[in-house]
Design a protein around this motif. Sequence first.
Motif, PDB file in Angstrom:
ATOM      1  N   GLN A 116     132.465  24.730  36.698  1.00  0.00           N
ATOM      2  CA  GLN A 116     132.012  23.847  37.790  1.00  0.00           C
ATOM      3  C   GLN A 116     130.626  24.289  38.217  1.00  0.00           C
ATOM      4  O   GLN A 116     130.355  25.500  38.255  1.00  0.00           O
ATOM      5  CB  GLN A 116     132.918  24.043  38.990  1.00  0.00           C
ATOM      6  N   ILE A 117     129.771  23.339  38.571  1.00  0.00           N
ATOM      7  CA  ILE A 117     128.443  23.705  39.085  1.00  0.00           C
ATOM      8  C   ILE A 117     128.554  23.842  40.606  1.00  0.00           C
ATOM      9  O   ILE A 117     128.919  22.899  41.296  1.00  0.00           O
ATOM     10  CB  ILE A 117     127.399  22.627  38.714  1.00  0.00           C
ATOM     11  N   CYS A 118     128.268  25.049  41.125  1.00  0.00           N
ATOM     12  CA  CYS A 118     128.425  25.273  42.576  1.00  0.00           C
ATOM     13  C   CYS A 118     127.109  25.111  43.321  1.00  0.00           C
ATOM     14  O   CYS A 118     127.096  24.740  44.490  1.00  0.00           O
ATOM     15  CB  CYS A 118     128.926  26.679  42.871  1.00  0.00           C
ATOM     16  N   GLU A 119     125.988  25.481  42.690  1.00  0.00           N
ATOM     17  CA  GLU A 119     124.686  25.369  43.351  1.00  0.00           C
ATOM     18  C   GLU A 119     123.653  25.008  42.296  1.00  0.00           C
ATOM     19  O   GLU A 119     123.819  25.370  41.127  1.00  0.00           O
ATOM     20  CB  GLU A 119     124.248  26.730  43.933  1.00  0.00           C
ATOM     21  N   THR A 120     122.586  24.358  42.711  1.00  0.00           N
ATOM     22  CA  THR A 120     121.482  24.040  41.789  1.00  0.00           C
ATOM     23  C   THR A 120     120.205  24.633  42.349  1.00  0.00           C
ATOM     24  O   THR A 120     119.987  24.613  43.567  1.00  0.00           O
ATOM     25  CB  THR A 120     121.320  22.502  41.679  1.00  0.00           C
ATOM     26  N   GLU A 121     119.385  25.179  41.469  1.00  0.00           N
ATOM     27  CA  GLU A 121     118.086  25.696  41.901  1.00  0.00           C
ATOM     28  C   GLU A 121     117.011  25.057  41.034  1.00  0.00           C
ATOM     29  O   GLU A 121     117.168  24.971  39.818  1.00  0.00           O
ATOM     30  CB  GLU A 121     118.042  27.221  41.744  1.00  0.00           C
ATOM     31  N   PHE A 122     115.940  24.609  41.672  1.00  0.00           N
ATOM     32  CA  PHE A 122     114.801  24.081  40.921  1.00  0.00           C
ATOM     33  C   PHE A 122     113.547  24.687  41.517  1.00  0.00           C
ATOM     34  O   PHE A 122     113.445  24.847  42.736  1.00  0.00           O
ATOM     35  CB  PHE A 122     114.749  22.546  41.015  1.00  0.00           C
ATOM     36  N   GLY A 123     112.598  25.035  40.690  1.00  0.00           N
ATOM     37  CA  GLY A 123     111.365  25.597  41.239  1.00  0.00           C
ATOM     38  C   GLY A 123     110.196  25.420  40.298  1.00  0.00           C
ATOM     39  O   GLY A 123     110.363  25.259  39.083  1.00  0.00           O
ATOM     40  N   VAL A 124     109.010  25.434  40.888  1.00  0.00           N
ATOM     41  CA  VAL A 124     107.769  25.381  40.117  1.00  0.00           C
ATOM     42  C   VAL A 124     106.866  26.478  40.667  1.00  0.00           C
ATOM     43  O   VAL A 124     106.647  26.563  41.876  1.00  0.00           O
ATOM     44  CB  VAL A 124     107.048  24.019  40.283  1.00  0.00           C
ATOM     45  N   ILE A 125     106.370  27.326  39.780  1.00  0.00           N
ATOM     46  CA  ILE A 125     105.511  28.430  40.199  1.00  0.00           C
ATOM     47  C   ILE A 125     104.200  28.314  39.411  1.00  0.00           C
ATOM     48  O   ILE A 125     104.241  28.109  38.194  1.00  0.00           O
ATOM     49  CB  ILE A 125     106.189  29.800  39.907  1.00  0.00           C
ATOM     50  N   PRO A 126     103.050  28.441  40.090  1.00  0.00           N
ATOM     51  CA  PRO A 126     101.796  28.342  39.339  1.00  0.00           C
ATOM     52  C   PRO A 126     101.590  29.561  38.447  1.00  0.00           C
ATOM     53  O   PRO A 126     101.867  30.686  38.865  1.00  0.00           O
ATOM     54  CB  PRO A 126     100.730  28.301  40.447  1.00  0.00           C
ATOM     55  N   MET A 127     101.125  29.320  37.228  1.00  0.00           N
ATOM     56  CA  MET A 127     100.690  30.421  36.350  1.00  0.00           C
ATOM     57  C   MET A 127      99.225  30.106  36.064  1.00  0.00           C
ATOM     58  O   MET A 127      98.924  29.359  35.140  1.00  0.00           O
ATOM     59  CB  MET A 127     101.502  30.449  35.059  1.00  0.00           C
ATOM     60  N   SER A 128      98.357  30.657  36.870  1.00  0.00           N
ATOM     61  CA  SER A 128      96.967  30.212  36.842  1.00  0.00           C
ATOM     62  C   SER A 128      96.006  31.372  37.044  1.00  0.00           C
ATOM     63  O   SER A 128      96.285  32.278  37.820  1.00  0.00           O
ATOM     64  CB  SER A 128      96.764  29.193  37.968  1.00  0.00           C
ATOM     65  N   ASP A 129      94.859  31.287  36.360  1.00  0.00           N
ATOM     66  CA  ASP A 129      93.817  32.290  36.617  1.00  0.00           C
ATOM     67  C   ASP A 129      92.654  31.690  37.401  1.00  0.00           C
ATOM     68  O   ASP A 129      91.571  32.255  37.453  1.00  0.00           O
ATOM     69  CB  ASP A 129      93.333  32.927  35.310  1.00  0.00           C
ATOM     70  N   GLU A 130      92.889  30.521  37.987  1.00  0.00           N
ATOM     71  CA  GLU A 130      91.843  29.920  38.824  1.00  0.00           C
ATOM     72  C   GLU A 130      91.652  30.801  40.065  1.00  0.00           C
ATOM     73  O   GLU A 130      92.632  31.170  40.716  1.00  0.00           O
ATOM     74  CB  GLU A 130      92.284  28.506  39.233  1.00  0.00           C
TER      75      GLU A 130
END
Length: 383
Positions: free
Chosen positions: A238-252
């Motif tokens: 069963q799926i109890c929790e969902t996590e979604f994320g976006v993290i910058p990978m940048s050298d700006e």
Amino acid sequence: MKRYDFIIAGGGMAGLSLAYYLTQSTLRDRSILILDKEFKNKNDRTWCFWERGEGTFEPIIFRKWPAVDFFGTVFSGSLNIGNYQYKMLRGIDFYEFVRNQLAKHPNIEFKQATINRVKDTPQGGFVIADDEPYMADFVFDSTFQLKLDIPEQHNLLQHFKGWVINAQNPCFDVKKPIMMDFRVEQQGDCRFIYVLPFDEKTALVEYTVFNEAVLTDYEYEVPLRNYIDRFLETGGYQICETEFGVIPMSDEPTQENPSEHVVRIGTAGGFTKPSTGYTFQRTQRYLAEIVKNLAATGSPKRRTSWFNRRFGLYDSILLNVLHKRRYPADDFFTLLYKRNHPAKVFEFLDEDTNFMEELKIMSSVPLGAFTKALFDVLKRRLL
Ligand SMILES: Cc1cc2nc3c(=O)[nH]c(=O)nc-3n(C[C@H](O)[C@H](O)[C@H](O)COP(=O)(O)OP(=O)(O)OC[C@H]3O[C@@H](n4cnc5c(N)ncnc54)[C@H](O)[C@@H]3O)c2cc1C
């Protein structure tokens, strides 16, 4: 208009950590206002990181492991991470712990409000939140939105979707989290799964991608489901929790100190390690420095020595290899962990190695691809 010593704009990971460090310093009696649009009463994320010994948030670490598993292309196995431990901290535990600690300090005020403006003035940092103006000697801002869109820089994203699943069978080994499992289609990117077991039947299983654009829900869920069906003997789940994320990978280049009375912290301050996306530990380290400087000199400015800027060059080179797809990422990470002591790799990523150690690590990676990347990065920097 009410004036404070410090305003913390955004009471998430960086803002609350900063407030916590201030209470542990000689600045503990200063007036502090923390502004956030949310109350932070949800488990909106989990942080994983490696650490030696016990850290500031040890009492609330949710799980920790003395070794991690790795599944690469020509090498798989348990990684000996020496005296590091791989740790997991749940967002909700962190928010509650820090809020409880801060509640002991009547000089710290919380306000749930949306920040409309952060601005510097000759008199101090100025914030408007829900149409109310506030002033402070310094505003620490973790709400600033980085743009990260200069085409000459490397702007990748680390994006991921994960499920906390509850399995029918006791299929997880609680002593063995999987830090990277490359047994998924790479599709020209860097794509892997990690599995962080909470107990024999429960784990966070997450599908992570390093590339330029986020996917649709379906594109995360198909590989997640396939991986679970193929490699985890759940017997149904069963799926109890969902996590979604976006993290910058940048050298700006980002600005930590855009003006005299405003300091950007956390993701907004560019505290994310560009080549890995790990942000939690780096933020702790930088904030500890900021508070130390503030207490000692009255200025929160951190200084990075010229020589230590070499780590930024290494980040750019790896980003260039990934961005230009100069070498398959799954093969690269496999070589990295096969040919080096994993604890040394962690030390390198923490920027704690010396130059000789770095040369040794760099000689273990595909030289052709990395040399081309080095020249491309130098060319971009010079131009
Ligand atoms: C789902 C997820 C999982 C992650 N996992 C890891 C991990 O395992 N390891 C790791 O090292 N890093 C991880 N990261 C990256 C990074 O550590 C987190 O994003 C971290 O929370 C960044 O801290 P921050 O304080 O900069 O931002 P946040 O924690 O997002 O805090 C910013 C705060 O500002 C508030 N805010 C924003 N705009 C406004 C406004 N206009 N007005 C008022 N308030 C505002 C928000 O409500 C928020 O509370 C993860 C990121 C995500 C999204």
